[in-house]
Design a protein around this motif. Structure first.
Motif, PDB file in Angstrom:
ATOM      1  N   ALA A  48       8.929  -4.903  -3.162  1.00 54.07           N
ATOM      2  CA  ALA A  48       7.682  -4.181  -2.894  1.00 54.07           C
ATOM      3  C   ALA A  48       7.240  -3.368  -4.106  1.00 54.07           C
ATOM      4  CB  ALA A  48       7.869  -3.264  -1.681  1.00 54.07           C
ATOM      5  N   LEU A  49       8.194  -2.739  -4.787  1.00 60.14           N
ATOM      6  CA  LEU A  49       7.870  -1.954  -5.980  1.00 60.14           C
ATOM      7  C   LEU A  49       7.384  -2.844  -7.122  1.00 60.14           C
ATOM      8  CD1 LEU A  49      10.822   0.607  -5.919  1.00 60.14           C
ATOM      9  CD2 LEU A  49       8.393   1.124  -5.605  1.00 60.14           C
ATOM     10  N   VAL A  50       8.024  -3.992  -7.297  1.00 58.37           N
ATOM     11  CA  VAL A  50       7.626  -4.920  -8.362  1.00 58.37           C
ATOM     12  C   VAL A  50       6.219  -5.450  -8.116  1.00 58.37           C
ATOM     13  CG1 VAL A  50       8.101  -7.175  -9.389  1.00 58.37           C
ATOM     14  CG2 VAL A  50       9.986  -5.577  -8.976  1.00 58.37           C
ATOM     15  N   LEU A  51       5.921  -5.839  -6.872  1.00 52.19           N
ATOM     16  CA  LEU A  51       4.587  -6.334  -6.538  1.00 52.19           C
ATOM     17  C   LEU A  51       3.538  -5.224  -6.643  1.00 52.19           C
ATOM     18  CD1 LEU A  51       5.375  -8.631  -3.470  1.00 52.19           C
ATOM     19  CD2 LEU A  51       4.715  -9.334  -5.779  1.00 52.19           C
ATOM     20  N   ALA A  52       3.905  -4.016  -6.224  1.00 54.40           N
ATOM     21  CA  ALA A  52       2.981  -2.889  -6.351  1.00 54.40           C
ATOM     22  C   ALA A  52       2.651  -2.638  -7.816  1.00 54.40           C
ATOM     23  CB  ALA A  52       3.595  -1.635  -5.726  1.00 54.40           C
ATOM     24  N   GLY A  53       3.656  -2.733  -8.670  1.00 56.64           N
ATOM     25  CA  GLY A  53       3.419  -2.553 -10.104  1.00 56.64           C
ATOM     26  C   GLY A  53       2.434  -3.568 -10.649  1.00 56.64           C
ATOM     27  N   ALA A  54       2.555  -4.820 -10.224  1.00 58.59           N
ATOM     28  CA  ALA A  54       1.640  -5.868 -10.688  1.00 58.59           C
ATOM     29  C   ALA A  54       0.208  -5.565 -10.247  1.00 58.59           C
ATOM     30  CB  ALA A  54       2.092  -7.222 -10.153  1.00 58.59           C
ATOM     31  N   ALA A  55       0.049  -5.129  -8.995  1.00 61.07           N
ATOM     32  CA  ALA A  55      -1.287  -4.808  -8.489  1.00 61.07           C
ATOM     33  C   ALA A  55      -1.874  -3.596  -9.193  1.00 61.07           C
ATOM     34  CB  ALA A  55      -1.213  -4.558  -6.972  1.00 61.07           C
ATOM     35  N   ILE A  56      -1.049  -2.580  -9.431  1.00 52.19           N
ATOM     36  CA  ILE A  56      -1.504  -1.367 -10.114  1.00 52.19           C
ATOM     37  C   ILE A  56      -2.028  -1.697 -11.513  1.00 52.19           C
ATOM     38  CG2 ILE A  56      -0.724   0.825 -11.134  1.00 52.19           C
ATOM     39  CD1 ILE A  56       1.311   0.925  -8.755  1.00 52.19           C
ATOM     40  N   GLY A  57      -1.265  -2.467 -12.265  1.00 50.23           N
ATOM     41  CA  GLY A  57      -1.666  -2.821 -13.619  1.00 50.23           C
ATOM     42  C   GLY A  57      -2.950  -3.628 -13.649  1.00 50.23           C
ATOM     43  N   PHE A  58      -3.067  -4.594 -12.755  1.00 47.81           N
ATOM     44  CA  PHE A  58      -4.261  -5.441 -12.724  1.00 47.81           C
ATOM     45  C   PHE A  58      -5.505  -4.622 -12.394  1.00 47.81           C
ATOM     46  CE2 PHE A  58      -7.188  -8.419 -10.589  1.00 47.81           C
ATOM     47  CZ  PHE A  58      -7.338  -9.363 -11.604  1.00 47.81           C
ATOM     48  N   LEU A  59      -5.393  -3.744 -11.392  1.00 56.44           N
ATOM     49  CA  LEU A  59      -6.534  -2.910 -11.008  1.00 56.44           C
ATOM     50  C   LEU A  59      -6.902  -1.924 -12.104  1.00 56.44           C
ATOM     51  CD1 LEU A  59      -5.587  -2.168  -7.292  1.00 56.44           C
ATOM     52  CD2 LEU A  59      -7.447  -3.633  -8.099  1.00 56.44           C
ATOM     53  N   ALA A  60      -5.900  -1.409 -12.808  1.00 57.99           N
ATOM     54  CA  ALA A  60      -6.164  -0.479 -13.914  1.00 57.99           C
ATOM     55  C   ALA A  60      -7.012  -1.143 -14.981  1.00 57.99           C
ATOM     56  CB  ALA A  60      -4.850   0.020 -14.505  1.00 57.99           C
ATOM     57  N   GLY A  61      -6.709  -2.394 -15.279  1.00 60.49           N
ATOM     58  CA  GLY A  61      -7.477  -3.107 -16.285  1.00 60.49           C
ATOM     59  C   GLY A  61      -8.840  -3.545 -15.799  1.00 60.49           C
ATOM     60  N   LEU A  62      -8.915  -3.992 -14.543  1.00 59.20           N
ATOM     61  CA  LEU A  62     -10.157  -4.558 -14.018  1.00 59.20           C
ATOM     62  C   LEU A  62     -11.205  -3.499 -13.709  1.00 59.20           C
ATOM     63  CD1 LEU A  62     -11.715  -7.054 -13.034  1.00 59.20           C
ATOM     64  CD2 LEU A  62     -10.582  -6.788 -10.812  1.00 59.20           C
ATOM     65  N   PHE A  63     -10.795  -2.416 -13.055  1.00 59.86           N
ATOM     66  CA  PHE A  63     -11.751  -1.416 -12.579  1.00 59.86           C
ATOM     67  C   PHE A  63     -11.646  -0.074 -13.285  1.00 59.86           C
ATOM     68  CE2 PHE A  63     -11.174  -3.908  -8.457  1.00 59.86           C
ATOM     69  CZ  PHE A  63     -12.296  -4.692  -8.691  1.00 59.86           C
ATOM     70  N   PHE A  90      -4.531  -8.654 -18.153  1.00 62.37           N
ATOM     71  CA  PHE A  90      -5.296  -9.669 -17.421  1.00 62.37           C
ATOM     72  C   PHE A  90      -6.488  -9.036 -16.714  1.00 62.37           C
ATOM     73  CE2 PHE A  90      -0.857 -11.402 -17.304  1.00 62.37           C
ATOM     74  CZ  PHE A  90      -1.072 -12.435 -18.205  1.00 62.37           C
ATOM     75  N   GLY A  91      -6.307  -7.825 -16.210  1.00 65.51           N
ATOM     76  CA  GLY A  91      -7.413  -7.123 -15.583  1.00 65.51           C
ATOM     77  C   GLY A  91      -8.520  -6.790 -16.567  1.00 65.51           C
ATOM     78  N   VAL A  92      -8.142  -6.334 -17.762  1.00 61.05           N
ATOM     79  CA  VAL A  92      -9.127  -6.025 -18.814  1.00 61.05           C
ATOM     80  C   VAL A  92      -9.908  -7.275 -19.187  1.00 61.05           C
ATOM     81  CG1 VAL A  92      -9.421  -5.318 -21.213  1.00 61.05           C
ATOM     82  CG2 VAL A  92      -7.831  -4.069 -19.739  1.00 61.05           C
ATOM     83  N   ALA A  93      -9.198  -8.376 -19.388  1.00 64.23           N
ATOM     84  CA  ALA A  93      -9.847  -9.626 -19.781  1.00 64.23           C
ATOM     85  C   ALA A  93     -10.840 -10.089 -18.722  1.00 64.23           C
ATOM     86  CB  ALA A  93      -8.792 -10.703 -20.033  1.00 64.23           C
ATOM     87  N   LEU A  94     -10.451  -9.996 -17.438  1.00 63.61           N
ATOM     88  CA  LEU A  94     -11.339 -10.436 -16.366  1.00 63.61           C
ATOM     89  C   LEU A  94     -12.560  -9.538 -16.259  1.00 63.61           C
ATOM     90  CD1 LEU A  94     -11.958 -12.284 -14.004  1.00 63.61           C
ATOM     91  CD2 LEU A  94     -10.528 -10.833 -12.548  1.00 63.61           C
ATOM     92  N   ALA A  95     -12.374  -8.228 -16.441  1.00 64.73           N
ATOM     93  CA  ALA A  95     -13.490  -7.287 -16.339  1.00 64.73           C
ATOM     94  C   ALA A  95     -14.603  -7.641 -17.313  1.00 64.73           C
ATOM     95  CB  ALA A  95     -13.006  -5.859 -16.591  1.00 64.73           C
TER      96      ALA A  95
END
Length: 276
Positions: free
Chosen positions: A16-31, A242-247
């Motif tokens: 759960a912590l590993v998956l949460a980390g992935a989501a946190i990083g992606f959202l940080a870059g995207l939004f 990846f979030g930054v690139a998609l944004a």
């Protein structure tokens, strides 16, 4: 709970912590958000499963969330700066007021009911979501940012709310900027920088507030769980880029719609917590 005697539960919590980390990083870059809307509830539920009371689990969840936001926001801000959309002038004006707001938020959070601040966040997230999903027509207060004093007051408010909720302030700063005519890509990019300004003093505040507190989880530094931080960071740093690139590949309208849907989900989660 003895996790060593229950490896299945241990693996579930680590996953759960590993998956949460992935989501946190992606959202940080995207939004340009810190991901606290995900990390705070995940950390809270994990510490509750481990048997810690809510009065310990909640501040540790918030403090650890702010700690995780530091590296993800720095990486996100650097990525957006490389794209040329990070407004350093705004960050310079906001630096000191945000610090003051964060300090005040850390003090208030020790005495006021969390429900009050959840309600504030629901209101802010809902207003922003409606604005973004509707295309923003009629939602612009003016065509340019206000004067320095109004900017400073806005920065202090962003820091105050964000410190209490354990978020990077992206949703709040994005609303402030877009209401004053800042394009969505520039607002998202600058909000990533806001996350850095909020998370560093916020983390320090929660560490100091929790020093000497009885009943904290093992490997904690004040109200920051070093163990949860260590498990979350690797995947968050991996997915931020990846979030930054998609944004920057999305059109303005698609980015507005995506951010609006995200804020709707966040507001719904807090609303359920309020009435639950």
């Amino acid at each position: 709970m003895d996790l060593l005697a229950d490896p299945a539960t241990l693996l579930t919590l680590v996953g759960a912590l590993v998956l949460a980390g992935a989501a946190i990083g992606f959202l940080a870059g995207l939004f340009g958000v810190g991901g606290g809307a995900i990390s705070v509830p995940v950390f809270f539920e994990i510490f509750r499963v481990l048997g810690y009371p809510a009065e310990i689990a909640m501040p540790v969840a918030v403090g650890t969330s702010l700690a995780v936001i530091i590296p993800t926001s720095i990486m996100s801000a650097r990525g957006h700066h490389a794209k040329g959309t990070l407004d350093l002038d705004v960050l310079r004006i906001w630096a000191v007021p945000i610090l003051g707001g964060v300090a005040l938020g850390a003090v208030i959070a020790r005495h006021a009911s969390p429900a009050v601040f959840q309600a504030v966040f629901v209101c802010i997230a809902t207003i922003n979501a409606v604005k973004l999903l509707s295309g923003g027509k009629g939602w612009q207060l003016r065509d340019s940012l206000p004067g320095r004093w109004a900017m400073r007051i806005g920065g202090a408010g962003i820091g105050l709310v964000s410190a209490i909720m354990g978020i990077g302030g992206g949703a709040v700063s994005n609303l402030f900027l877009t209401l004053h005519g800042v394009p969505i890509h520039r607002a998202v990019s600058t909000s990533a920088g806001v996350g850095v300004l909020i998370a560093i003093p916020g983390t320090i505040g929660y560490i100091l507030a929790g020093l000497g507190k009885a009943g904290l989880p093992p490997a904690s530094l004040g109200f920051v769980s070093v163990a949860a931080f260590a498990l979350t960071i690797p995947t968050s740093l991996l997915t931020t880029r990846f979030g930054v690139a998609l944004a920057h590949r999305l059109t303005r309208r698609k980015l507005e719609l995506a951010f609006g849907v995200f804020l709707t989900l966040v507001a719904t989660r807090f609303l359920i917590a309020l009435i639950g």
